[in-house]
Design a protein around this motif. Structure first.
Motif, mmCIF file in Angstrom:
data_model
loop_
_atom_site.group_PDB
_atom_site.id
_atom_site.type_symbol
_atom_site.label_atom_id
_atom_site.label_comp_id
_atom_site.label_asym_id
_atom_site.label_seq_id
_atom_site.Cartn_x
_atom_site.Cartn_y
_atom_site.Cartn_z
ATOM 1 N N ALA A 1 0.839 -1.210 0.000
ATOM 2 C CA ALA A 1 0.000 0.000 0.000
ATOM 3 C C ALA A 1 0.873 1.259 0.000
ATOM 4 O O ALA A 1 0.569 2.253 -0.666
ATOM 5 C CB ALA A 1 -0.941 -0.010 1.198
ATOM 6 N N GLU A 2 2.003 1.197 0.741
ATOM 7 C CA GLU A 2 2.881 2.378 0.816
ATOM 8 C C GLU A 2 3.548 2.657 -0.535
ATOM 9 O O GLU A 2 3.656 3.806 -0.959
ATOM 10 C CB GLU A 2 3.929 2.181 1.921
ATOM 11 C CG GLU A 2 3.295 2.293 3.302
ATOM 12 C CD GLU A 2 4.254 1.992 4.437
ATOM 13 O OE1 GLU A 2 3.854 2.179 5.592
ATOM 14 O OE2 GLU A 2 5.404 1.570 4.176
ATOM 15 N N THR B 1 -6.066 3.511 3.523
ATOM 16 C CA THR B 1 -6.460 2.651 2.413
ATOM 17 C C THR B 1 -6.723 1.228 2.890
ATOM 18 O O THR B 1 -7.745 0.629 2.554
ATOM 19 C CB THR B 1 -5.334 2.609 1.353
ATOM 20 O OG1 THR B 1 -5.085 3.932 0.929
ATOM 21 C CG2 THR B 1 -5.746 1.765 0.176
ATOM 22 N N LEU B 2 -5.790 0.707 3.688
ATOM 23 C CA LEU B 2 -5.960 -0.669 4.178
ATOM 24 C C LEU B 2 -7.199 -0.760 5.054
ATOM 25 O O LEU B 2 -7.924 -1.759 5.028
ATOM 26 C CB LEU B 2 -4.712 -1.120 4.941
ATOM 27 C CG LEU B 2 -3.465 -1.272 4.061
ATOM 28 C CD1 LEU B 2 -2.275 -1.705 4.894
ATOM 29 C CD2 LEU B 2 -3.711 -2.264 2.920
ATOM 30 N N ASP B 3 -7.455 0.299 5.813
ATOM 31 C CA ASP B 3 -8.662 0.334 6.635
ATOM 32 C C ASP B 3 -9.907 0.238 5.749
ATOM 33 O O ASP B 3 -10.806 -0.559 6.005
ATOM 34 C CB ASP B 3 -8.667 1.643 7.446
ATOM 35 C CG ASP B 3 -9.711 1.597 8.551
ATOM 36 O OD1 ASP B 3 -10.151 0.482 8.892
ATOM 37 O OD2 ASP B 3 -10.067 2.674 9.065
ATOM 38 N N SER B 4 -9.931 1.005 4.671
ATOM 39 C CA SER B 4 -11.162 1.056 3.870
ATOM 40 C C SER B 4 -11.380 -0.222 3.058
ATOM 41 O O SER B 4 -12.504 -0.523 2.687
ATOM 42 C CB SER B 4 -11.208 2.309 2.987
ATOM 43 O OG SER B 4 -10.298 2.191 1.942
ATOM 44 N N LEU C 1 6.626 11.551 3.377
ATOM 45 C CA LEU C 1 6.731 10.189 3.880
ATOM 46 C C LEU C 1 5.639 9.919 4.919
ATOM 47 O O LEU C 1 5.016 8.863 4.926
ATOM 48 C CB LEU C 1 8.127 9.978 4.482
ATOM 49 C CG LEU C 1 8.591 8.542 4.642
ATOM 50 C CD1 LEU C 1 8.512 7.805 3.313
ATOM 51 C CD2 LEU C 1 10.022 8.495 5.159
ATOM 52 N N THR C 2 5.416 10.903 5.808
ATOM 53 C CA THR C 2 4.346 10.770 6.791
ATOM 54 C C THR C 2 3.009 10.600 6.093
ATOM 55 O O THR C 2 2.198 9.760 6.466
ATOM 56 C CB THR C 2 4.300 12.031 7.697
ATOM 57 O OG1 THR C 2 5.612 12.277 8.160
ATOM 58 C CG2 THR C 2 3.369 11.817 8.863
ATOM 59 N N VAL D 1 -1.763 7.587 4.264
ATOM 60 C CA VAL D 1 -2.599 7.179 3.125
ATOM 61 C C VAL D 1 -2.682 5.654 3.062
ATOM 62 O O VAL D 1 -3.757 5.074 2.866
ATOM 63 C CB VAL D 1 -2.025 7.732 1.790
ATOM 64 C CG1 VAL D 1 -2.690 7.070 0.598
ATOM 65 C CG2 VAL D 1 -2.202 9.245 1.727
ATOM 66 N N ALA D 2 -1.523 5.000 3.272
ATOM 67 C CA ALA D 2 -1.508 3.540 3.218
ATOM 68 C C ALA D 2 -2.410 2.947 4.300
ATOM 69 O O ALA D 2 -3.180 2.015 4.057
ATOM 70 C CB ALA D 2 -0.076 3.022 3.365
#
Ligand code: ADP
Ligand code: MG
Length: 249
Positions: free
Chosen positions: A99-100, A132-135, A122-123, A128-129
């Motif tokens: 994801a990153e 995204t994984l949450d959604s 980077l933060t 965002v990663a």
């Protein structure tokens, strides 16, 4: 606002016209499905938009600017992402790392690592990663090596990878191909959730008519490379040319 616009788009393979003078528009916040028999030119059209293929003639505009002539990764940076490319997953990396990398690729172009000098970005990438994984429901699998995921979760990760680049337009080519009925349902639920939570504009190529009719604002029917009909699900259901050419009477 018109997000995507193809103008007199043509793609020939030798003597075969795979895309025949296609004028397709997709408005912001619209969900468009493309249907048509095997060989109708659906994947070719998607691959022209992602710049995997060069058109023979015609233009493709995204947010009003021509994208013909851009490299595929530049199209991603402009805000067009395609999901369900099996090649998009790095099998030996964790779900989180996948994801990153996707979030980075969109920000800096395909894998330019100059980001390491920019702590802020980077933060953002970590954030965002994570979001995204949450959604896509994979946060609790963030540390799993991608190749160890079950099939359905791999497909979720592919959607996640496409979403991590925060696209304005998501293209999906037969996302449920090869899936069991349960995996198909879970994928459709995921697309529905993404549509609701992210207000995403998408173009979906899908052969399952039940999915198409339930998920689309507008349906575009391709036959032999050309658009033979377009309209709302109700209009397409009642269209005689479509019945004849595709839905089998
Ligand atoms: P669909 O996705 O609707 O099934 P495709 O876009 O894959 O259809 O294919 C449209 C037509 O173009 C088909 O006749 C196919 O055989 C042909 N075609 C697709 N890709 C190529 C290629 N790379 N070289 C030659 N012909 C191709
Ligand atoms: Mg196809």
């Amino acid at each position: 606002m018109t997000l995507l616009e193809t103008e007199n788009l043509v793609k020939e393979f030798g003597g075969l016209v795979a895309t025949d003078d296609v004028n397709l528009t997709v408005e912001e916040d619209e969900r468009v499905s493309i249907i048509g028999p095997n060989g109708a030119g659906k994947s070719t059209l998607i691959n022209l938009i992602t710049r995997r293929l060069d058109p023979t003639s015609g233009d493709i505009r995204f947010k009003g600017e021509s994208i013909v002539g851009l490299e595929p990764h530049q199209v991603v940076q402009r805000g067009v992402s395609k999901s369900f490319q099996t090649a998009s997953i790095f099998p030996d990396l964790t779900v989180r790392e996948n994801a990153e990398i996707a979030a980075l690729a969109a920000e800096r172009g395909a894998f330019g690592f100059e980001f390491l000098r920019h702590r802020d970005s980077l933060t953002d990438v970590h954030g965002v990663a994570r979001d995204t994984l949450d959604s896509v429901g994979l946060l609790d699998r963030a540390d799993t090596i991608a190749t160890d995921l079950p099939y359905g979760d791999k497909r979720r990760l592919e959607i996640g990878i496409a979403l991590a680049s925060e696209p304005d337009l998501l293209l999906m080519d037969e996302p449920t191909a090869g899936m069991s009925p349960e995996e198909t349902k879970s994928t459709v639920d995921l697309i529905e959730r993404v549509k609701r939570d992210h207000g995403l504009t998408f173009v979906l190529v899908e052969h399952d008519m039940e999915i198409v009719f339930s998920i689309s604002d507008r349906i575009v029917v391709l036959s032999r490379g050309g658009i033979i009909a377009e309209g709302t699900p109700d209009e397409i259901r009642g269209n005689e040319a479509v019945q004849e050419a595709y839905l089998g009477g």
